[in-house]
Design an enzyme around this catalytic site. Structure first.
Site, mmCIF file in Angstrom:
data_model
loop_
_atom_site.group_PDB
_atom_site.id
_atom_site.type_symbol
_atom_site.label_atom_id
_atom_site.label_comp_id
_atom_site.label_asym_id
_atom_site.label_seq_id
_atom_site.Cartn_x
_atom_site.Cartn_y
_atom_site.Cartn_z
ATOM 1 N N TYR A 131 -1.076 7.016 3.203
ATOM 2 C CA TYR A 131 -1.096 8.059 4.229
ATOM 3 C C TYR A 131 -0.416 9.335 3.761
ATOM 4 O O TYR A 131 -0.355 10.310 4.502
ATOM 5 C CB TYR A 131 -0.463 7.550 5.522
ATOM 6 C CG TYR A 131 -1.317 6.540 6.236
ATOM 7 C CD1 TYR A 131 -2.043 5.594 5.521
ATOM 8 C CD2 TYR A 131 -1.409 6.510 7.606
ATOM 9 C CE1 TYR A 131 -2.820 4.655 6.161
ATOM 10 C CE2 TYR A 131 -2.183 5.573 8.250
ATOM 11 C CZ TYR A 131 -2.884 4.648 7.527
ATOM 12 O OH TYR A 131 -3.650 3.711 8.164
ATOM 13 N N LYS A 178 1.580 -6.780 0.448
ATOM 14 C CA LYS A 178 0.497 -7.287 -0.411
ATOM 15 C C LYS A 178 1.021 -7.245 -1.850
ATOM 16 O O LYS A 178 0.341 -6.795 -2.769
ATOM 17 C CB LYS A 178 -0.744 -6.401 -0.222
ATOM 18 C CG LYS A 178 -2.020 -6.991 -0.770
ATOM 19 C CD LYS A 178 -2.520 -8.187 -0.011
ATOM 20 C CE LYS A 178 -3.709 -8.820 -0.719
ATOM 21 N NZ LYS A 178 -4.064 -10.136 -0.177
ATOM 22 N N ASP A 211 -2.007 -10.389 4.611
ATOM 23 C CA ASP A 211 -3.237 -10.948 5.198
ATOM 24 C C ASP A 211 -2.922 -12.238 5.962
ATOM 25 O O ASP A 211 -3.472 -12.494 7.044
ATOM 26 C CB ASP A 211 -4.344 -11.157 4.153
ATOM 27 C CG ASP A 211 -3.839 -11.579 2.795
ATOM 28 O OD1 ASP A 211 -2.629 -11.409 2.519
ATOM 29 O OD2 ASP A 211 -4.632 -12.088 1.990
ATOM 30 N N ASP A 235 -0.136 0.097 10.313
ATOM 31 C CA ASP A 235 -1.112 0.725 11.201
ATOM 32 C C ASP A 235 -2.064 -0.340 11.733
ATOM 33 O O ASP A 235 -2.330 -0.446 12.932
ATOM 34 C CB ASP A 235 -1.872 1.792 10.392
ATOM 35 C CG ASP A 235 -2.661 2.736 11.271
ATOM 36 O OD1 ASP A 235 -2.533 2.649 12.502
ATOM 37 O OD2 ASP A 235 -3.408 3.567 10.722
#
Ligand code: NAP
Length: 482
Positions: A131, A178, A211, A235
């Site tokens: 972002y 991740k 995930d 987000d």
């Protein structure tokens, strides 16, 4: 419960349904008796239309610089083209690096999770990651977005998450990353988390791959308390968590910096409902509750939260919950909350918060000082229509006699030369990795010499230095690279 000291708050009504939500919140906060002077300023669509490219005019920036506290409605952003989001601009302008997004099971709002006792908070890093919005077309057909993650940024968000957990008496903080794939960027957050967690021994700290975090949130959300995560993960996860308790209409948030705070709903401007007096203002009202806590008005915050929960418990529900043919209007719902100020919700507890200790800003730009660093190579990204087996020999020839040799070529992260995977459907952008021929540190001039040689025959589109900090590589290997 009228407070005597007056406090000025910048209020940005926003676009679409924004003004309806924000007016509801202001009416409720005024009714609870907190002495706030609302200073109205604008940002978003009408400012873009007036030709201000950032969507945030100078008078709004000046007001926030003075008040340091903002209650804002959602701002519309052109999707996929045009100017940058005015929301993101506001968050970045005031370095509100932490986005706190709580959700809890609500009385009277039936969901498939009703009865499970969901009460969790996503603490999302708010200014770094993808972002940062640093994007380039490296070739006419290959786009790149830089995922920038700093140790300073990670340390700040991790500390904020633990301080927030402590201020609310929460029992655990999970770090969702991740880092199994992005070992340097996402891994930075995990390493900060592991370093800082021992400073909060009363809070359980655990790591979860993001995930699986999404999977666990859908399967057994009540196992989570506070989740700290990077910007993009946060987000997505926080929209997911809002759906667990009844949708975006109920999801508040606080954007916290070291001394500026912006309170807003998670949702956007939902333009199709604008001006119809049908939407659910709870998300902005609950954002105002977070603002009251931030301002130290704990009693008023608790009163408003009880009033919202009591209103829902009484079955006064907006169309997003019970269908737009049956729901009460935004204004009726707001009046019901005001009428319930002073009521106590039954069977639900409202958290008693303590002041949050926001970590002070470290103004020093350099927070990591390695004992040693050396240049060991370079990645030169080139744009070419050649196939790997054609490109490799060209690069080997160009590097002959230089201080560097071609180690490998990859295409979108997978090694394609030498001995590359022939199944790769290559595109016209290759990363060509050159490393030093011996163990001697390279001089920048030697890297520049190589770039000049490559440039003589090929178009480069991006260059990275390969370095060792304290003897550790500052780069990862390509898929398939030894
Ligand atoms: P959105 O405005 O959040 O709306 C998506 C859907 O969520 C709505 O169509 C509606 O669902 C539901 N919804 C959202 N808020 C609601 C409320 N208060 N009461 C009842 N239902 C509500 O998302 P979007 O349509 O993707 O984005 C619209 C604009 O907002 C875009 O320009 C986007 O960039 C901007 N945006 C701004 C912010 C911000 O200012 N922080 C955040 C996100 C998006 P149903 O259709 O199912 O009824």
């Amino acid at each position: 419960m009228t407070s005597t000291t007056s406090r000025t708050v910048t209020v940005i009504p926003g676009d679409g349904i924004g003004p309806e939500c924000v007016n509801a919140a202001i009416d409720i906060v005024d009714a609870v008796g907190v002495n706030i002077e609302w200073e109205e300023r604008h940002a978003g669509e009408r400012i873009f239309e007036a030709g201000v490219a950032s969507g945030v005019p100078e008078e709004t920036i000046e007001s926030i610089n003075r008040t340091r506290v903002v209650l804002k409605g959602p701002l519309g952003t052109p999707v996929g083209y045009g100017e940058k989001s005015a929301n993101v601009t506001l968050r970045k302008l005031f370095e509100t690096y932490g986005n706190i997004r709580p959700v809890r099971e609500l009385p009277g709002v039936q969901t498939r999770y009703s009865g499970s006792g969901i009460d969790l908070v996503v603490v999302r890093e708010n200014v770094e990651d993808l972002y940062a919005g640093i994007e380039h077309m490296q070739t006419p057909g290959v786009a790149q977005c830089l995922k920038l993650i700093s140790r300073k940024g990670c340390d700040k968000i991790v500390r904020l998450a633990f301080e927030f957990a402590r201020s609310e008496g929460r029992r655990s903080v999970a770090c969702a990353t991740k880092s199994n794939i992005m070992k340097l960027t996402e891994g930075e957050l995990k390493r900060s988390f592991e370093r800082i967690a021992p400073e909060y021994p009363e809070i359980e700290a655990w790591h979860v791959i993001v995930d699986n975090c999404a999977h666990q949130l859908v399967k057994k959300p009540e196992q989570f308390d506070v989740i700290v995560t990077t910007n993009m993960n946060g987000d997505i996860l926080s929209d997911l968590t809002s759906a667990l308790v009844g949708g975006l209409g109920f999801a508040p948030s606080a954007n916290l910096g070291s001394d500026v705070a912006i309170f807003e709903a998670v949702h956007g401007s939902a333009p199709k409902y604008a001006g119809r007096d049908v939407i659910n203002p709870s998300a902005v009202v609950l954002s105002a509750v977070m603002m009251l806590k931030y301002l130290g008005e704990f009693e008023a915050a608790e009163t408003v939260e009880h009033a919202v929960l009591s209103t829902l418990q009484q079955g006064t529900l907006t169309g997003d919950v019970v269908g737009y043919d049956r729901g009460v209007s935004t204004s009726e719902y707001t009046k019901a909350i005001i009428a319930n100020l002073g009521a106590r919700v039954e069977g639900y507890t409202v958290r008693r918060a303590q002041p949050i200790l926001i970590p002070p800003a470290l103004r020093d730009p350099v927070t990591v000082r390695p004992g040693s660093r050396e240049i060991v190579g370079t990645d030169i990204f080139v744009e070419t229509g050649l196939y790997p087996e054609q490109l490799g020999p060209v690069l080997e020839r160009l590097a002959e006699g230089s201080a560097l040799r071609l180690k490998m070529i990859s295409n979108r992260g997978t090694k394609v030369y030498p001995d590359g995977n022939r199944n790769i459907d290559v595109v016209d952008q290759y990363r060509c990795r050159f490393i030093r021929r011996d163990d001697e540190p390279l001089a920048l001039a030697e890297v520049r010499d190589l770039i000049g040689r490559v440039e003589a025959e090929l178009a480069w589109c991006h260059i990275e230095l390969l370095q060792h900090f304290d003897g550790q590589p500052s780069f990862t290997k390509a898929q398939g690279e030894d």
